[in-house]
Structure formats: structure tokens, C-alpha cells
Design a protein around this motif. Structure first.
Motif, PDB file in Angstrom:
ATOM      1  N   UNK A  75      41.374  28.880  44.564  1.00  0.00           N
ATOM      2  CA  UNK A  75      40.400  29.699  45.441  1.00  0.00           C
ATOM      3  C   UNK A  75      41.340  30.492  46.652  1.00  0.00           C
ATOM      4  N   UNK A  76      41.840  29.469  47.233  1.00  0.00           N
ATOM      5  CA  UNK A  76      42.910  29.685  48.268  1.00  0.00           C
ATOM      6  C   UNK A  76      44.051  30.755  47.914  1.00  0.00           C
ATOM      7  N   UNK A  77      44.440  30.450  46.719  1.00  0.00           N
ATOM      8  CA  UNK A  77      45.530  31.390  46.251  1.00  0.00           C
ATOM      9  C   UNK A  77      45.184  32.758  45.832  1.00  0.00           C
ATOM     10  N   UNK A  78      43.747  33.100  45.572  1.00  0.00           N
ATOM     11  CA  UNK A  78      42.961  34.220  45.317  1.00  0.00           C
ATOM     12  C   UNK A  78      43.182  35.061  46.718  1.00  0.00           C
ATOM     13  N   UNK A  79      42.693  34.512  47.541  1.00  0.00           N
ATOM     14  CA  UNK A  79      42.530  35.287  49.033  1.00  0.00           C
ATOM     15  C   UNK A  79      43.898  35.512  49.297  1.00  0.00           C
ATOM     16  N   UNK A  80      44.903  34.394  49.307  1.00  0.00           N
ATOM     17  CA  UNK A  80      46.340  34.742  49.660  1.00  0.00           C
ATOM     18  C   UNK A  80      46.951  36.042  48.805  1.00  0.00           C
ATOM     19  N   UNK A  81      46.536  36.233  47.801  1.00  0.00           N
ATOM     20  CA  UNK A  81      47.115  37.440  47.003  1.00  0.00           C
ATOM     21  C   UNK A  81      46.311  38.632  47.565  1.00  0.00           C
ATOM     22  N   UNK A  82      45.006  38.357  47.954  1.00  0.00           N
ATOM     23  CA  UNK A  82      44.394  39.559  48.352  1.00  0.00           C
ATOM     24  C   UNK A  82      45.277  40.056  49.779  1.00  0.00           C
ATOM     25  N   UNK A  83      45.538  38.946  50.756  1.00  0.00           N
ATOM     26  CA  UNK A  83      46.387  39.308  51.964  1.00  0.00           C
ATOM     27  C   UNK A  83      47.660  39.560  51.419  1.00  0.00           C
ATOM     28  N   UNK A  84      48.370  39.350  50.471  1.00  0.00           N
ATOM     29  CA  UNK A  84      49.671  39.734  50.252  1.00  0.00           C
ATOM     30  C   UNK A  84      49.560  41.270  49.751  1.00  0.00           C
ATOM     31  N   UNK A  85      48.462  41.606  48.935  1.00  0.00           N
ATOM     32  CA  UNK A  85      48.276  43.022  48.525  1.00  0.00           C
ATOM     33  C   UNK A  85      48.214  43.938  49.796  1.00  0.00           C
ATOM     34  N   UNK A  86      47.523  43.420  50.844  1.00  0.00           N
ATOM     35  CA  UNK A  86      47.199  44.325  52.091  1.00  0.00           C
ATOM     36  C   UNK A  86      48.280  44.275  52.847  1.00  0.00           C
ATOM     37  N   UNK A 124      38.001  47.989  43.647  1.00  0.00           N
ATOM     38  CA  UNK A 124      37.450  47.829  44.960  1.00  0.00           C
ATOM     39  C   UNK A 124      38.033  46.323  45.438  1.00  0.00           C
ATOM     40  N   UNK A 125      37.817  46.158  46.656  1.00  0.00           N
ATOM     41  CA  UNK A 125      38.364  44.783  47.171  1.00  0.00           C
ATOM     42  C   UNK A 125      37.567  43.746  46.416  1.00  0.00           C
ATOM     43  N   UNK A 126      36.264  43.924  46.244  1.00  0.00           N
ATOM     44  CA  UNK A 126      35.307  42.697  45.733  1.00  0.00           C
ATOM     45  C   UNK A 126      35.647  42.715  44.079  1.00  0.00           C
ATOM     46  N   UNK A 127      35.873  43.658  43.662  1.00  0.00           N
ATOM     47  CA  UNK A 127      35.926  43.994  42.080  1.00  0.00           C
ATOM     48  C   UNK A 127      37.340  43.118  41.876  1.00  0.00           C
ATOM     49  N   UNK A 128      38.397  43.492  42.748  1.00  0.00           N
ATOM     50  CA  UNK A 128      39.770  42.708  42.448  1.00  0.00           C
ATOM     51  C   UNK A 128      39.522  41.225  42.713  1.00  0.00           C
ATOM     52  N   UNK A 129      38.934  40.800  43.775  1.00  0.00           N
ATOM     53  CA  UNK A 129      38.625  39.572  43.973  1.00  0.00           C
ATOM     54  C   UNK A 129      37.843  38.773  42.738  1.00  0.00           C
ATOM     55  N   UNK A 130      37.023  39.423  42.247  1.00  0.00           N
ATOM     56  CA  UNK A 130      36.328  38.883  40.978  1.00  0.00           C
ATOM     57  C   UNK A 130      37.329  38.779  39.894  1.00  0.00           C
ATOM     58  N   UNK A 131      38.307  39.755  39.690  1.00  0.00           N
ATOM     59  CA  UNK A 131      39.320  39.629  38.535  1.00  0.00           C
ATOM     60  C   UNK A 131      40.223  38.619  38.746  1.00  0.00           C
ATOM     61  N   UNK A 132      40.879  38.392  40.019  1.00  0.00           N
ATOM     62  CA  UNK A 132      41.759  37.431  40.284  1.00  0.00           C
ATOM     63  C   UNK A 132      40.998  35.973  40.371  1.00  0.00           C
ATOM     64  N   UNK A 133      39.917  35.703  40.716  1.00  0.00           N
ATOM     65  CA  UNK A 133      39.023  34.690  40.405  1.00  0.00           C
ATOM     66  C   UNK A 133      39.168  34.074  39.091  1.00  0.00           C
ATOM     67  N   UNK A 134      38.735  35.271  38.173  1.00  0.00           N
ATOM     68  CA  UNK A 134      38.439  34.863  36.779  1.00  0.00           C
ATOM     69  C   UNK A 134      39.600  34.540  36.080  1.00  0.00           C
TER      70      UNK A 134
END
Length: 508
Positions: free
Chosen positions: A133-144, A167-177
Motif C-alpha cells: 500500500x505504501x508502494x502505491x503511494x510512493x508510485x503516485x508521488x514519484x509520478x507527481x 484520474x488520480x483516484x483511478x490510477x491509485x485503484x489500478x496500481x493497488x489492484x
């Protein structure tokens, strides 16, 4: 006119109907009311059409269309962009033309793989780890961060990478899945182990690929280079010239073979033959070695031409040390081969489980590199820890306890300093790998290794916990790969993907 007379006239008019003037005024008023109503209706219709057009161009209707379904879960055009557009962008970046149908199939295959794993994970009650889960957030931050470096907004960046509806929420869902699916896959892979008799049985059937071959090989070129005429046009050699060149190559190869059978040195004779063939004045007879040591699975790749014939000759079960041959490669030349040895390599290791303790050297304020004194201090502390280990019961567990107490490597200090299944090609500090895979290294060995990488300056206390012979590592990985493929194929049948081809065409 008197009041009574005016009243009488109004009564008379009412009885006889409106006057012509009144009728014209009434008709004009009616037409004006009708015109007002018409304009109002038209205005409302136009407003609705404009709003619909704006919604259409915004993609609201398109992005929500269902492209595929897995285990009752619908995946829209927007979600499929997560798999489709990065692949399309990659091929485009390298100038490779790929048709939409192929790219769409790649996206469907990727969805099938991850979605079926995620569905199986959920059915098993398997959940994403805290690290995942933290890896997902780290990936979002790296993309930002990447978006900022490119001078664009996060919203624009992810739409360029993952499609116009991301969108950011959809990207987070995809990364999480996908992270859940990957963790579930890895967890299943970790359960797959193989007994020695299974590994031996596999070796018996595939020894040609697993054995190591020692041989010498030299190629005698039998081609004729093309020439250029006075007009700069390329002139290919005639059939007669090609035949003559092949005949000369055969004569050279046959003589070399005879000289070798008479006891001549392969390297010297081969270098002399190549030198004479190329009309070179350079003396390579004493500097060139034609002997090679190659694992069977890579034999064919060792030959520039005629690979299959050469590999087949070397792998022949009747082959004996010292055997010689020439192998013709049509229209190219001749190989001269000598077989030296074939064996199962029980000295080389392909993977290892290693524990370590990183002691970083202190940096002065504002410095990027430590002083020699700081490095010496880090080494002294590492030696103290190693001495403490040697004074104890010297087990993997006791080393792990020291790693959790002292190590400054955040990637392993909560796991007893353990890294599993590292290989010589793992992206680690070269000195770390050199120590781990040094000749003669045995489980239980310890030592110190200097780290000279920026941000990691210091010393490692090393402990080799276990290692796997290269050929056994190859067998285990092959068996595991076959079992994982069978498992994921079964999941694909359990959780099949269905597609809406009409909506799939909206990608691209």
C-alpha cells in the motif's frame, strides 16, 4: 357623444362582433405570442444540444463505456487506458509501428493476468501488505515528481501516459489492484519448492542444456566480399567466384584438421590459418585463445553461423575428449572444432541468501563524501560487530539479531539483514556480489566489504546463509516457471475475460 350613447354603441359592437381594426390588432398579438413561445422552445432545445455536445467532448460518455468484464467486475475505457497507452507510447517512442488491434489485445491480456490474480486473491482473503500500500503511494508521488520535472501538471502528465480519461483516484485503484495481484503471485511462488529427486530427474532429461562444455572452435571464412564498379554500384561475386572461395576455405580447414590430428596446438594453428586467410601481417598466433567454456543452453549462441550443427556435434553423447571435426556452413565457410570436456558444474553458484549489517560512515555537515577517518571509524565499528557475532553461537539467527540492532540498511534491517535469492546479476553493490559469489564461498562464511556508493558510504558485515548451485538454480526456476504458468492459466479459466469489441475500439 353622450355617455348613454357611447354605452349603447359598445353594447351594439359586442353584439355584432369586433370591428376590423380590433381583429387586426388581435391577430398581430396572437402571432407575437406564438413567435415568443417558438423562440423559447428553440432556445431550450439548443441549450440541451450544446450541453450534450460539451459532455460528449469531455469524454464522460466514452470513458465510462465497458470494455471488458472479469469475475463480474466491469472495466471501462478509462481503466483499460492504464494498460493500453503505456504500451502504445513505448512502441511509439522506439519508432515501432503497432496496429490498434495488437495493442488492444496486449491491454486485454494484461488485464486478464492482473484481474484474475486479484480476483483469486480476494477469494482467498489475501490482502495487500502495508509495504504494498505504501508502494502505491510512493508510485503516485514519484509520478507527481516526474510531472513537475517535465514542467506539467500531474493531471496532464497521467493523461499523457495512461490515456485521456485517467484520474488520480483511478490510477491509485489500478496500481493497488496490480500490486495486490503481484503480491499474491509472489506469495504463491514462494510456496513452490522442489525435492532433490525432482531436480535430479529434470537434469537427467535435460543434461544437454545443463552441462558445461569445453571446446575450441575456429571459423574459416569462405565468402567473397562484394566490390564496387566505376559508377559506385555494388557488384556481387559470381557463382564461380563463390565456389572457388568455398573450395579454398575447405582446403584450409582440411589442412588445419590434419595438423591437429598430428598433434599440433589448436590455438597456434588456428591463428596461423586465420592470419594467412586474411593476408594480415599481424602475428596473432601467440595471443589468441580459441578455447571456450559454455553451458549447453547457450551453445548455439556461441556460433555466428552454423550454430545448430556445431551444437549438435558437441552434444553428441558419444563425444570423447580430443575429437575433431570440420562442419560446412553453406556459402559461408567451415568450422573446425575440437571437443575437450563436458561436465556438470558443481562449483558455480547461481543464487544466494545473504545477511548483512551496513554501518555508514559519518558525513560532515554539507559534505557528500566521508573523510578517510570517518570510513576507518565505520570499519572499526563493523569489525566490533563481527567480533561480537564470533563470540556468540554464530548462527543465522544471532547474526539477524545484530542486524536488527545495528544495520542502517532500511531495506533489510527489519528482516535480520536478509536478502534472498540474489544472483550475480542482481542490482547490488559489485563488491557485495563479488564477496557473495567468490570461489570457495561457503554457507556460514563472514567478512567485511567496503561500500563506496554515494549515500551508502561505509562498511558491510557479511554473512552467507545459503547458496544454490547454478544448475540447480536453473532447474528450480524452470520448474517453478512451468508451475506458475499452469497456475495462472487455470486462474484465467476460472476468471475469464469477456470483451465488448465495439467499446474496445474506442481505445487508440
Amino acid at each position: 357623444m353622450s355617455a348613454s350613447r357611447e354605452k349603447k354603441q359598445r353594447i351594439s359592437s359586442a353584439a355584432n362582433g369586433p370591428t376590423e381594426k380590433e381583429r387586426r390588432q388581435a391577430e398581430a398579438a396572437r402571432k407575437e405570442r406564438s413567435k415568443t413561445i417558438l423562440y423559447t422552445v428553440v432556445g431550450v432545445i439548443l441549450a440541451v444540444l450544446v450541453a450534450a455536445l460539451l459532455l460528449w467532448h469531455s469524454g464522460i460518455f466514452t470513458k465510462g463505456k465497458v470494455v471488458a468484464t472479469v469475475n463480474g467486475r466491469d472495466y471501462t475505457v478509462a481503466e483499460m487506458g492504464y494498460y493500453y497507452y503505456p504500451t502504445a507510447n513505448m512502441y511509439s517512442q522506439y519508432g515501432i509501428s503497432m496496429d490498434d488491434a495488437t495493442l488492444q489485445q496486449y491491454a486485454i491480456d494484461a488485464l486478464q493476468s492482473y484481474a484474475s490474480l486479484a480476483a483469486a486473491a480476494e477469494a482467498d482473503g489475501f490482502t495487500i501488505s502495508e509495504e504494498g500500500a505504501q508502494g502505491v503511494e510512493d508510485s503516485i508521488q514519484e509520478i507527481k515528481t516526474s510531472a513537475a520535472q517535465y514542467g506539467t501538471s500531474f493531471k496532464s502528465y497521467i493523461r499523457n501516459v495512461y490515456g485521456p480519461y485517467m484520474t488520480e483516484s483511478l490510477l491509485r485503484d489500478c496500481l493497488t489492484r496490480d500490486t495486490l495481484a503481484q503480491e499474491y503471485y509472489n506469495a504463491h511462488a514462494d510456496t513452490l519448492t522442489y525435492a532433490d529427486d525432482e531436480i535430479t530427474a529434470y537434469y537427467d532429461e535435460h543434461s544437454d542444456d545443463l552441462d558445461t562444455f569445453v571446446y575450441s572452435a575456429v571459423f574459416i571464412d569462405g565468402t567473397v566480399p562484394s566490390t564496387t564498379d566505376d559508377n559506385g554500384n555494388t557488384v556481387e561475386a559470381s557463382d564461380a567466384e563463390k565456389a572457388t572461395a568455398m573450395s579454398a576455405a575447405k582446403a584450409t580447414a582440411d589442412k588445419l584438421l590434419q595438423d591437429l590430428e598430428d598433434g599440433g596446438d589448436f590455438d597456434t594453428l588456428a591463428a596461423t590459418a586465420v592470419q594467412a586467410e586474411s593476408d594480415s601481417d599481424a602475428d596473432t598466433a601467440e595471443t589468441t585463445s580459441y578455447e571456450k567454456t559454455t553451458v549447453g543452453s547457450s551453445l548455439s549462441g556461441s556460433f555466428t553461423t552454423g550454430a545448430d550443427d556445431c551444437a549438435s556435434w558437441l552434444k553428441d553423447a558419444s563425444r570423447q575428449a580430443g575429437d575433431l571435426t570440420t562442419i560446412e556452413v553453406a556459402d559461408n565457410g567451415y568450422w573446425v572444432l575440437r571437443f575437450t570436456d563436458r561436465y556438470l558444474d558443481n562449483d558455480s553458484y547461481g543464487a544466494a541468501d545473504v545477511r548483512h549489517i551496513l554501518i555508514k560512515a559519518e558525513l560532515a555537515e554539507g559534505a557528500t563524501e566521508p573523510t578517510d577517518e570517518a570510513m576507518d571509524a565505520a570499519k572499526a565499528k563493523a569489525q566490533e560487530i563481527l567480533d561480537q557475532y564470533n563470540a556468540g553461537d554464530k548462527t543465522a539467527e544471532s547474526f539477524g539479531a545484530l542486524a536488527e540492532e545495528y544495520s542502517e540498511d532500511t531495506g533489510s534491517n527489519t528482516k535480520g539483514g536478509l536478502y534472498e535469492n540474489i544472483t550475480p546479476s542482481t542490482d547490488f553493490l559489485p563488491a557485495f556480489l563479488d564477496w557473495t559469489f567468490a570461489d570457495g564461498r561457503q554457507p556460514g562464511d563472514t567478512g567485511l566489504v567496503e561500500n563506496d556508493q554515494e549515500g551508502q558510504y561505509g562498511w558491510h558485515v557479511m554473512y552467507l546463509q545459503d547458496h544454490t548451485l547454478t544448475w540447480k538454480y536453473t532447474v528450480e526456476n524452470t520448474l517453478k516457471g512451468e508451475d506458475l504458468t499452469a497456475w495462472t492459466d487455470e486462474l484465467a479459466e476460472t476468471y475469464p475475460v469477456t470483451t465488448n469489441d465495439a467499446n474496445l475500439a474506442l481505445l487508440g
